[in-house]
Design a protein around this motif. Sequence first.
Motif, mmCIF file in Angstrom:
data_model
loop_
_atom_site.group_PDB
_atom_site.id
_atom_site.type_symbol
_atom_site.label_atom_id
_atom_site.label_comp_id
_atom_site.label_asym_id
_atom_site.label_seq_id
_atom_site.Cartn_x
_atom_site.Cartn_y
_atom_site.Cartn_z
ATOM 1 N N VAL A 1 5.720 5.770 10.752
ATOM 2 C CA VAL A 1 5.136 4.513 10.290
ATOM 3 C C VAL A 1 5.051 3.530 11.454
ATOM 4 O O VAL A 1 6.003 3.365 12.217
ATOM 5 N N GLY A 2 3.887 2.918 11.597
ATOM 6 C CA GLY A 2 3.664 1.945 12.657
ATOM 7 C C GLY A 2 2.906 2.494 13.855
ATOM 8 O O GLY A 2 2.470 1.738 14.710
ATOM 9 N N ASP A 3 2.753 3.819 13.942
ATOM 10 C CA ASP A 3 2.012 4.422 15.048
ATOM 11 C C ASP A 3 0.525 4.072 14.951
ATOM 12 O O ASP A 3 -0.024 3.960 13.869
ATOM 13 N N LYS A 4 -0.110 3.907 16.097
ATOM 14 C CA LYS A 4 -1.561 3.694 16.165
ATOM 15 C C LYS A 4 -2.208 5.063 16.340
ATOM 16 O O LYS A 4 -1.782 5.852 17.191
ATOM 17 N N VAL A 5 -3.222 5.373 15.529
ATOM 18 C CA VAL A 5 -3.871 6.677 15.571
ATOM 19 C C VAL A 5 -5.383 6.521 15.616
ATOM 20 O O VAL A 5 -5.927 5.486 15.223
ATOM 21 N N LEU A 6 -6.064 7.561 16.110
ATOM 22 C CA LEU A 6 -7.512 7.644 16.085
ATOM 23 C C LEU A 6 -7.920 8.531 14.925
ATOM 24 O O LEU A 6 -7.258 9.523 14.634
ATOM 25 N N LEU A 7 -9.013 8.175 14.264
ATOM 26 C CA LEU A 7 -9.478 8.907 13.099
ATOM 27 C C LEU A 7 -10.812 9.575 13.401
ATOM 28 O O LEU A 7 -11.665 8.991 14.070
ATOM 29 N N ILE B 1 0.841 -1.195 0.000
ATOM 30 C CA ILE B 1 0.000 0.000 0.000
ATOM 31 C C ILE B 1 0.873 1.240 0.000
ATOM 32 O O ILE B 1 0.634 2.179 -0.742
ATOM 33 N N ALA B 2 1.910 1.260 0.824
ATOM 34 C CA ALA B 2 2.792 2.424 0.911
ATOM 35 C C ALA B 2 3.564 2.640 -0.375
ATOM 36 O O ALA B 2 3.876 3.772 -0.725
ATOM 37 N N LEU C 1 -0.882 8.361 5.471
ATOM 38 C CA LEU C 1 -1.674 7.249 4.948
ATOM 39 C C LEU C 1 -1.908 6.264 6.086
ATOM 40 O O LEU C 1 -0.955 5.786 6.704
ATOM 41 N N VAL C 2 -3.196 5.983 6.369
ATOM 42 C CA VAL C 2 -3.561 5.142 7.510
ATOM 43 C C VAL C 2 -4.368 3.957 7.019
ATOM 44 O O VAL C 2 -5.274 4.095 6.199
ATOM 45 N N GLU C 3 -4.051 2.782 7.529
ATOM 46 C CA GLU C 3 -4.857 1.586 7.263
ATOM 47 C C GLU C 3 -5.782 1.393 8.456
ATOM 48 O O GLU C 3 -5.316 1.228 9.593
ATOM 49 N N LYS C 4 -7.095 1.440 8.194
ATOM 50 C CA LYS C 4 -8.069 1.334 9.275
ATOM 51 C C LYS C 4 -8.048 -0.057 9.897
ATOM 52 O O LYS C 4 -7.804 -1.057 9.219
ATOM 53 N N LEU C 5 -8.325 -0.100 11.189
ATOM 54 C CA LEU C 5 -8.432 -1.366 11.896
ATOM 55 C C LEU C 5 -9.728 -2.056 11.502
ATOM 56 O O LEU C 5 -10.760 -1.413 11.356
ATOM 57 N N VAL C 6 -9.670 -3.345 11.324
ATOM 58 C CA VAL C 6 -10.865 -4.134 11.020
ATOM 59 C C VAL C 6 -11.392 -4.664 12.351
ATOM 60 O O VAL C 6 -10.697 -5.409 13.040
ATOM 61 N N PRO C 7 -12.601 -4.264 12.740
ATOM 62 C CA PRO C 7 -13.127 -4.709 14.032
ATOM 63 C C PRO C 7 -13.424 -6.208 14.007
ATOM 64 O O PRO C 7 -13.832 -6.756 12.979
ATOM 65 N N PRO C 8 -13.196 -6.873 15.119
ATOM 66 C CA PRO C 8 -13.468 -8.314 15.165
ATOM 67 C C PRO C 8 -14.959 -8.591 15.125
ATOM 68 O O PRO C 8 -15.767 -7.822 15.648
ATOM 69 N N VAL D 1 -0.549 3.800 11.000
ATOM 70 C CA VAL D 1 0.092 4.642 9.994
ATOM 71 C C VAL D 1 0.952 3.761 9.087
ATOM 72 O O VAL D 1 1.790 3.002 9.559
ATOM 73 N N VAL D 2 0.705 3.856 7.773
ATOM 74 C CA VAL D 2 1.417 3.051 6.790
ATOM 75 C C VAL D 2 2.505 3.863 6.092
ATOM 76 O O VAL D 2 3.575 3.355 5.791
ATOM 77 N N ALA D 3 2.233 5.138 5.838
ATOM 78 C CA ALA D 3 3.211 6.013 5.180
ATOM 79 C C ALA D 3 3.001 7.442 5.668
ATOM 80 O O ALA D 3 1.891 7.833 6.011
ATOM 81 N N VAL D 4 4.090 8.217 5.688
ATOM 82 C CA VAL D 4 4.060 9.586 6.185
ATOM 83 C C VAL D 4 4.757 10.482 5.178
ATOM 84 O O VAL D 4 5.804 10.126 4.628
ATOM 85 N N GLY D 5 4.179 11.658 4.930
ATOM 86 C CA GLY D 5 4.810 12.641 4.061
ATOM 87 C C GLY D 5 6.025 13.265 4.732
ATOM 88 O O GLY D 5 6.247 13.105 5.927
ATOM 89 N N GLN D 6 6.792 14.015 3.965
ATOM 90 C CA GLN D 6 8.042 14.577 4.476
ATOM 91 C C GLN D 6 7.830 15.671 5.517
ATOM 92 O O GLN D 6 8.684 15.904 6.353
#
Length: 85
Positions: A65-71, A4-5, A16-23, A44-49
Amino acid sequence: MASIASRFTPLLDRVLVEKLVPPAKSVGGVLLPETQKHINGGTVVAVGQGVYNSDGEIVPNLCKVGDKVLLPDWGGVEIKLEDKS
């Protein structure tokens, strides 16, 4: 996540964020109702400069990249990929 990145590169201060898929089931095997499946978070999958300040220097993004974020419920652009389910 790396594919994706490589297909989408965010510019400036975009992320660029990949949303969590709820169980669909709990750990004990109980089916969860639809109201409990609404999670506004992702990884977070990718970050701009970063963004340029008034002196022309780049101010880097705080998240990486790799951080967990709220949307938020509003804003952003949703991208659906066919090869991702």
